[in-house]
Design an enzyme around this catalytic site. Structure first.
Site, PDB file in Angstrom:
ATOM      1  N   CYS A  86     -40.789  -7.037  13.700  1.00 41.49           N
ATOM      2  CA  CYS A  86     -39.744  -7.399  14.657  1.00 41.49           C
ATOM      3  C   CYS A  86     -40.249  -8.432  15.670  1.00 41.49           C
ATOM      4  CB  CYS A  86     -39.189  -6.136  15.298  1.00 41.49           C
ATOM      5  SG  CYS A  86     -37.517  -6.371  15.899  1.00 41.49           S
ATOM      6  N   HIS A 177     -38.399  -1.947  11.484  1.00 39.97           N
ATOM      7  CA  HIS A 177     -39.450  -1.138  12.115  1.00 39.97           C
ATOM      8  C   HIS A 177     -39.982  -0.047  11.187  1.00 39.97           C
ATOM      9  CE1 HIS A 177     -39.092  -2.617  16.289  1.00 39.97           C
ATOM     10  NE2 HIS A 177     -37.882  -2.941  15.889  1.00 39.97           N
ATOM     11  N   GLU A 179     -42.590   1.580  11.365  1.00 36.34           N
ATOM     12  CA  GLU A 179     -43.411   2.569  12.078  1.00 36.34           C
ATOM     13  C   GLU A 179     -42.596   3.743  12.597  1.00 36.34           C
ATOM     14  OE1 GLU A 179     -42.410  -0.259  13.111  1.00 36.34           O
ATOM     15  OE2 GLU A 179     -41.775  -0.138  15.210  1.00 36.34           O
TER      16      GLU A 179
HETATM   17  N1  GLN Z   1     -34.915  -8.853  20.131  1.00 34.88           N
HETATM   18  C1  GLN Z   1     -36.333  -8.798  20.351  1.00 34.88           C
HETATM   19  C2  GLN Z   1     -36.910 -10.184  20.559  1.00 34.88           C
HETATM   20  O1  GLN Z   1     -36.284 -11.128  20.222  1.00 34.88           O
HETATM   21  C3  GLN Z   1     -37.039  -8.122  19.201  1.00 34.88           C
HETATM   22  C4  GLN Z   1     -36.547  -6.710  19.060  1.00 34.88           C
HETATM   23  C5  GLN Z   1     -37.557  -5.732  18.550  1.00 34.88           C
HETATM   24  O2  GLN Z   1     -38.760  -6.037  18.463  1.00 34.88           O
HETATM   25  N2  GLN Z   1     -37.090  -4.555  18.267  1.00 34.88           N
HETATM   26  O3  GLN Z   1     -37.988 -10.313  21.056  1.00 34.88           O
END
Ligand code: GLN
Length: 197
Positions: A86, A177, A179
């Protein structure tokens, strides 16, 4: 066997990552020592690295300020394994499309932050992933999508026609995610069964 794992801990879902890598190691007969990385000097001791989700603007600012950015780049350049999820994916990308995020440019992809729109801020999807026999229950939280993928980058998964998981050599990156669930298959792909699919 024993391995030392570093979890970038300047911001984001750090403890979930620490628990997940310990669990994945145990399932693979490895004793994992976890270091939480908030300062420079720890990454060089790590066999593998995890870059959690969180807020990529904050994470990128802090890794540069603390002198950790170059150490992560060196880890990747040395061919050591790294899993980025992410915001972690945004951090390792070549370009985040957002000038507030100074990326590390160790994975040849461009990303779009918050790509799945406000209606679908968070969702779970049964995601087919190359190399996994059964779909992975992927949790997306304000997730980015991968736009452009370099020649040496292998697409592992797509959702809604967007690329959401890739691998390039020693780096696996996911928009979701892995994890958060008691399912270590993405960690296995990144760290323990690293054969190409
Ligand atoms: N929206 C976040 C970003 O752009 C990432 C979201 C996340 O890591 N769950 O940094």
């Amino acid at each position: 066997m024993s391995v030392t794992a570093g979890v970038l801990a300047v911001q984001g879902d750090v403890s979930e990552h620490a628990t997940a890598i310990e669990r994945a190691g145990r399932a693979n007969g490895e004793d994992v020592t976890v270091h939480k990385i908030r300062t420079a000097g720890i990454v060089p001791d790590c066999d593998l690295l995890l870059l959690p989700g969180g807020e990529s603007t904050a994470i990128s600012r802090l890794v540069h300020r603390e002198g950790i950015a170059q150490e992560i780049i060196d880890h990747a350049d040395a061919g050591k394994p790294l899993l980025a999820t992410c915001a972690g994916l945004i951090l390792v990308s070549r370009d985040s499309g957002d000038e507030r995020v100074q990326t590390l440019d160790i994975l040849d992809v461009t990303v779009e932050r918050n790509a799945f729109g406000r209606q679908r801020d968070s969702f779970e999807a049964p995601l087919p992933v190359a190399g996994l026999e059964e779909p992975f229950p992927a949790v997306f939280i304000r997730a980015p999508a991968i736009d452009a993928v370099g020649e040496d980058v292998e697409v592992l998964a797509t959702w809604d026609d967007r690329t959401v998981a890739v691998r390039a050599d020693n780096i696996v990156a996911t928009a979701f995610h892995p994890e958060l669930l008691d399912d270590s298959r993405i960690h296995d792909l990144a760290f323990f069964h690293r054969t190409s699919v």
